[in-house]
Write a protein that holds these residues in place. Sequence first.
Motif: not given
Length: 66
Positions: A8-12, A14-17, A61, A64-65
């Motif tokens: 699981k990605s730790r990115w928020p 709203w910031a996913r690809r 972008v 991004f993950p």
Amino acid sequence: MSMTVKRKSRWPVWARRGLMENVATAIIAIGFLMLFQPFALALYTYSFVTMLAGTAMFIIVSKFPE
């Protein structure tokens, strides 16, 4: 038997690809509409900058993950 667990990605969220690529595509589309409208010269003037910013955003972008 090998189990692959998707980390699981730790990115928020709203910031996913996916979401950010859609935003970048919308910015490019806005620039395109600004280019082909016959009413305001200021919109025509900044259409290239808008499309360029959307394209640069899309390129960034895309790294991004998911």
